[in-house]
Design an enzyme around this catalytic site. Sequence first.
Site, PDB file in Angstrom:
ATOM      1  N   LYS A 140     -18.961 -25.840  87.044  1.00 14.20           N
ATOM      2  CA  LYS A 140     -18.830 -25.552  85.619  1.00 14.20           C
ATOM      3  C   LYS A 140     -20.141 -25.002  85.087  1.00 14.20           C
ATOM      4  O   LYS A 140     -21.192 -25.345  85.652  1.00 14.20           O
ATOM      5  CB  LYS A 140     -18.396 -26.787  84.824  1.00 14.20           C
ATOM      6  CG  LYS A 140     -19.159 -28.083  85.058  1.00 14.20           C
ATOM      7  CD  LYS A 140     -20.619 -28.232  84.863  1.00 14.20           C
ATOM      8  CE  LYS A 140     -21.287 -27.953  83.572  1.00 14.20           C
ATOM      9  NZ  LYS A 140     -22.784 -28.156  83.658  1.00 14.20           N
ATOM     10  N   TYR A 224     -18.822 -30.188  78.445  1.00 13.14           N
ATOM     11  CA  TYR A 224     -18.372 -31.568  78.683  1.00 13.14           C
ATOM     12  C   TYR A 224     -17.638 -32.124  77.460  1.00 13.14           C
ATOM     13  O   TYR A 224     -16.644 -32.835  77.588  1.00 13.14           O
ATOM     14  CB  TYR A 224     -19.570 -32.478  78.993  1.00 13.14           C
ATOM     15  CG  TYR A 224     -20.129 -32.277  80.377  1.00 13.14           C
ATOM     16  CD1 TYR A 224     -19.428 -32.695  81.498  1.00 13.14           C
ATOM     17  CD2 TYR A 224     -21.367 -31.679  80.567  1.00 13.14           C
ATOM     18  CE1 TYR A 224     -19.942 -32.511  82.773  1.00 13.14           C
ATOM     19  CE2 TYR A 224     -21.891 -31.489  81.833  1.00 13.14           C
ATOM     20  CZ  TYR A 224     -21.168 -31.912  82.941  1.00 13.14           C
ATOM     21  OH  TYR A 224     -21.678 -31.725  84.200  1.00 13.14           O
TER      22      TYR A 224
END
Length: 380
Positions: A140, A224
């Site tokens: 990510k 996140y």
Amino acid sequence: MSTATNFRPVSRRQFLGQLAVGTAGLALTPRLHSQGAVAPRKLGVALVGLGAYSRGQLGPALKETQHCRLAGVVTGDRAKGLQWATEHGFPETSVYGYDTMARLADNRGIDIVYVVTPNGLHAEHAIAAAKAGKHVICEKPMANTVAECDAMLAACRAAQVRLSIGYRLHFDPYHREMMRLAREKDFGAFTKMKGDRGFVMRTKAWRAEKKLAGGGPMMDLGVYIIQGACMASPAAGLGSIENAPVAVTAAEIPKTRPDIFADVEEGTRWTMEFPGGAACEAFTSYAHQADTFRVEGDKGWLEFKQRAFTYRGAVVETSRGKLDFGPFVNQQALQMDDFARCVQEGRESRVPGEMGRRDMVIVEAIYESVRTGKRTLVKI
Ligand code: NAD
């Protein structure tokens, strides 16, 4: 029956059991064994990029995995690659350079390529891996832009390989419990959410270079909070990629270190509006330390008080008591094992490339809102 008695967090054992439950392939394994057949071999993983995350987390996790093992590396530093070969017991011929990734096609011992380079290189390396016929896990954020995500998805489709994102928290019991609560609504639907994630960057690194990072803390840490809010808002189902905000409103914070943050933002405050009226207030920056996330329904709340999005050590309280799943799991080992099973069993990952793309659509809407100063619709 009171709602309090309905609140039954899954135990650690149940959690690990649920993660291990596959489909027909798994159910067949014991029968095959009893007939003397060979267990499926561990799939070979090649790490691309041997920086902090590979060294500190993925390499050690690959020593704990049951369904895959480290079988090669791609690195700009051949000497370092050779050290990894010795430590993990794979041949020196399985040490590649970024410019020789095409040769992975000839290596039958490598099934999965795990891209762990700076964000701006994810698309290039994931596409090279797909062209070499390898399944891909990409760290990510998936890429710098939605257009790059589309190119990665297209390359994997064309090569008929699977693509997954390194969203390890989908394998963490605390986050899965939050997702379960969101789906079963023990605390009511989570309508109020709040996330805060930051660390203090003291010297300029690639994470503050637009070309390599795609942006500032939004790319590295904001993702996140986006993930947490989408997990806690299961309008479309547990972990579904259709769980997404409908609109965002965002503003950049003033820069205190313009020397470091010449190229990217130092921090952003933003709101995500979800279908049904739920909202998440979020803050991320490279100028403060934070790692918390809270969700609230009309019958209760859950709060990650510390280490909400970190590898282990989460402190999680709810309106009905503290959550404790015992010793922390190795999220990365569970994540890689699950992907290996997906490849072996021909099923989709719970964290597919499409989920990484969804998050980049949200990130681009946030940047657009910062630029225009207006509420921006999210069009997945
Ligand atoms: P890092 O800087 O420690 O490592 C990056 C690696 O890429 C290094 O080995 C470096 O040599 C290599 N590299 C190749 N080309 C490069 C270039 N042109 N410029 C700079 N480095 C280059 O970074 P990291 O912390 O290991 O992060 C790598 C990726 O993993 C990032 O996408 C990051 O977001 C992701 N990450 C994910 C998690 C997680 O919890 N899922 C945690 C940390 C990092």
